[in-house]
Design an enzyme around this catalytic site. Structure first.
Site, PDB file in Angstrom:
ATOM      1  N   LYS A  72       0.836   9.635  -2.064  1.00 34.98           N
ATOM      2  CA  LYS A  72       0.142  10.655  -1.265  1.00 34.98           C
ATOM      3  C   LYS A  72       1.060  11.845  -1.006  1.00 34.98           C
ATOM      4  CE  LYS A  72       0.990  10.851   2.668  1.00 34.98           C
ATOM      5  NZ  LYS A  72       0.465   9.960   3.710  1.00 34.98           N
ATOM      6  N   THR A  74       0.832  -1.210   0.000  1.00 41.62           N
ATOM      7  CA  THR A  74       0.000   0.000   0.000  1.00 41.62           C
ATOM      8  C   THR A  74       0.862   1.253   0.000  1.00 41.62           C
ATOM      9  OG1 THR A  74      -1.757  -1.135   1.206  1.00 41.62           O
ATOM     10  CG2 THR A  74      -1.751   1.259   1.329  1.00 41.62           C
ATOM     11  N   CYS A  75       1.890   1.268   0.832  1.00 35.93           N
ATOM     12  CA  CYS A  75       2.698   2.488   1.004  1.00 35.93           C
ATOM     13  C   CYS A  75       3.243   2.984  -0.329  1.00 35.93           C
ATOM     14  CB  CYS A  75       3.829   2.196   1.984  1.00 35.93           C
ATOM     15  SG  CYS A  75       4.921   3.594   2.218  1.00 35.93           S
ATOM     16  N   HIS A 101      18.526  29.110  15.568  1.00 36.42           N
ATOM     17  CA  HIS A 101      17.744  30.316  15.339  1.00 36.42           C
ATOM     18  C   HIS A 101      18.001  30.869  13.942  1.00 36.42           C
ATOM     19  CE1 HIS A 101      15.379  33.684  16.624  1.00 36.42           C
ATOM     20  NE2 HIS A 101      16.294  34.521  16.151  1.00 36.42           N
ATOM     21  N   CYS A 143       1.535   6.082   1.260  1.00 39.94           N
ATOM     22  CA  CYS A 143       2.512   7.104   1.653  1.00 39.94           C
ATOM     23  C   CYS A 143       3.184   7.839   0.489  1.00 39.94           C
ATOM     24  CB  CYS A 143       3.635   6.488   2.486  1.00 39.94           C
ATOM     25  SG  CYS A 143       3.182   5.070   3.469  1.00 39.94           S
ATOM     26  N   TYR A 167      -6.277   9.972   9.406  1.00 41.29           N
ATOM     27  CA  TYR A 167      -5.141  10.291   8.531  1.00 41.29           C
ATOM     28  C   TYR A 167      -5.565  10.554   7.080  1.00 41.29           C
ATOM     29  CZ  TYR A 167      -1.610   8.347  11.815  1.00 41.29           C
ATOM     30  OH  TYR A 167      -0.782   8.090  12.861  1.00 41.29           O
ATOM     31  N   GLU A 191      -5.557  14.142   4.995  1.00 35.78           N
ATOM     32  CA  GLU A 191      -4.552  14.282   3.941  1.00 35.78           C
ATOM     33  C   GLU A 191      -5.230  14.563   2.600  1.00 35.78           C
ATOM     34  OE1 GLU A 191      -2.194  10.706   4.390  1.00 35.78           O
ATOM     35  OE2 GLU A 191      -1.021  11.599   6.015  1.00 35.78           O
ATOM     36  N   GLU A 241      13.029  25.405  17.170  1.00 35.92           N
ATOM     37  CA  GLU A 241      13.709  25.849  18.399  1.00 35.92           C
ATOM     38  C   GLU A 241      12.715  26.059  19.542  1.00 35.92           C
ATOM     39  OE1 GLU A 241      15.523  29.812  18.419  1.00 35.92           O
ATOM     40  OE2 GLU A 241      14.315  30.357  16.689  1.00 35.92           O
TER      41      GLU A 241
END
Ligand code: NDP
Length: 431
Positions: free
Chosen positions: A34, A25-26, A415, A31, A160, A164, A420
């Site tokens: 997608k 599936t991924c 920074h 994933c 999910y 998405e 941060e």
């Protein structure tokens, strides 16, 4: 894939049966495509933001066919890479659907094979509620191959896939509605994430209907909700969860115990009720994430073929929802931490990212730390914002190692970044 390759590297003779494309599936309908779609969708905002940095662009135009063709080409490349990796590992590839005959026998492509161990890693499949007209809707499986983009789309669900795809459709210019039956998106995640992601997605144009669920669909597509409201859209997509792929595999006949929904029941070592049959990944419905399935596969190979019984550690698994903006999390939601530890300290930060200060863009980044008051360990880290998955991946190492809030504070920030904030949150949020 991973269990086979690692088992082969430990000296096992391995055969893999696959009737579809390699990668599961991924790679094929999850994933990877997608995330490619998510990148595509985000350009719309990037073009707008670019103006505030002095760029002038022509009117951006999006071509779905180009994206589809490029995506298909990349997935085909990955399929070939995966098959090549298996072959290189020495695995014997059976291009056929397999069924389990008994504890040591599998049938595939009209032949029977015997093995000391059988591994079931057949994944899961989208499930669609039993409402009239359900056949008019699609699932994520089809969303990756739409001939054209709809003008208006309804995505049903609050997990999910729903978040998405609602974000993808919206970014690609589709009028997107998301309808979820519950009061807050992302049930099971920290409550702040569910509430705030709804706000952020709304700002970007997604219409979110909470406590709202379709009762029937009619040609057109005309959606009638349970409360009687009616909506006309061009596409309905159900993102209402997935079911383990165990139908017709012969598992029950071979003595493998399944739960009522088809889940293969396994122990900590991924062993089923039959000693020689193991199962990993979505088919066991533990944590249905690719890296978890991969880890389960590696642990199993170590257990069976290296003589090192290795249980799978499902604690503190980081995860991200690639909505726009991203949501990512590791560890415990605040309410779960409270129930487990009693007293917890909570730190929160919400701000506009530097990139958005010039253009008046309204997206807000959100970060939250949940700390066990007694031990001062950070037991949950949560974020909504650009690249939240990339950021939480690093934070997850600290959480997995049991870092304390003081150790987070002793870490200097980079920074200027958004990340941060995770090491500069000083004020406890009032309960
Ligand atoms: P989820 O379980 O995440 O979400 C399913 C959603 O559908 C929930 O909001 C659920 O509501 C709702 N739902 C379930 N049944 C019905 C019904 N009969 N009627 C109306 N609504 C219903 O499933 P997904 O399909 O989104 O994804 C499947 C799994 O795949 C995920 O849980 C995740 O493990 C994995 N995944 C991971 C991704 C990632 O890592 N980025 C991306 C996509 C999927 P309720 O909460 O009320 O039960």
């Amino acid at each position: 894939m991973r269990a086979s390759r690692v088992a082969a590297s430990y000296g096992a003779r391995v055969a893999v049966a696959e009737s579809g494309r390699f990668g599961g599936t991924c790679v094929n309908v999850g994933c990877i495509p997608k995330k490619l779609f998510s990148y595509a969708a985000h350009y719309r905002e990037d073009f707008q933001v670019a103006r505030s940095f002095g760029w002038t662009l022509g009117e951006p135009r999006f071509d779905w066919q180009t994206l589809l063709a490029n995506k298909d080409r990349e997935i085909a490349r990955l399929n070939a890479v995966y098959e090549g990796l298996l072959a290189k590992a020495g695995a014997h590839i059976l291009r056929a659907r397999a069924t389990v005959i008994d504890a040591h026998t599998v049938e595939a492509g009209g032949r029977r094979y015997t093995a000391s161990h059988i591994l079931v890693a057949t994944g899961s499949w989208p499930q669609v509620p039993q409402i009239p007209g359900r056949e008019l809707a699609i699932t994520s499986n089809e969303a990756f191959f739409l001939e054209e983009l709809p003008r208006r789309a309804l995505v049903v669900g609050g997990g999910y896939v729903a978040l998405e795809f609602a974000s993808i459709f919206n970014g690609l210019g589709v009028e997107a509605t998301l309808a979820y039956r519950g009061p807050r998106l992302l049930r099971g995640f920290d409550a702040d994430l569910g509430e705030r992601i709804a706000e952020e997605m709304r700002k970007k144009g997604v219409v979110i209907r909470l406590q709202s669920n379709p009762a029937k669909l009619e040609q057109g597509v005309k959606v009638t909700y349970e409360d009687g409201a009616v909506q006309q859209v061009d596409l309905v997509m159900f993102a209402t969860g997935r079911r383990p792929n165990t139908a017709g595999l012969g598992l029950e006949a071979a003595g493998v115990r399944l739960a009522a929904d088809g889940t293969v029941i396994v122990d900590d070592y991924s062993k089923t009720s039959v000693d020689s049959i193991h199962a990993i990944g979505d088919v066991t419905n533990r944590l249905n994430l690719t890296p978890v399935a991969t880890a389960e596969g590696m642990c199993l190979a170590r257990t069976l073929f290296r003589g090192e019984p290795t249980p799978v550690d499902h604690a503190n698994v980081p995860t991200a929802v690639f909505s726009d903006p991203n949501v990512a999390t590791v560890g415990l939601a605040e309410d779960v931490a409270r129930a487990r530890f009693g007293e917890v300290d909570v730190y929160k930060a919400a701000f506009r990212a530097l990139k958005h200060t010039l253009g008046g863009h309204e997206e807000r980044t959100f970060m939250k730390l949940v700390v066990d008051a007694a031990s001062q360990r950070v037991v949950g880290a949560h974020m909504i914002g650009p690249d939240a998955g990339e950021i939480i991946q690093g934070v997850a190492i600290a959480v997995k190692l049991g870092a304390t809030k003081a150790q987070f504070d002793a870490t200097l920030g980079i920074h200027p970044t958004a990340a941060e904030e995770f090491v500069t949150m000083r004020e406890k949020a009032s309960p």
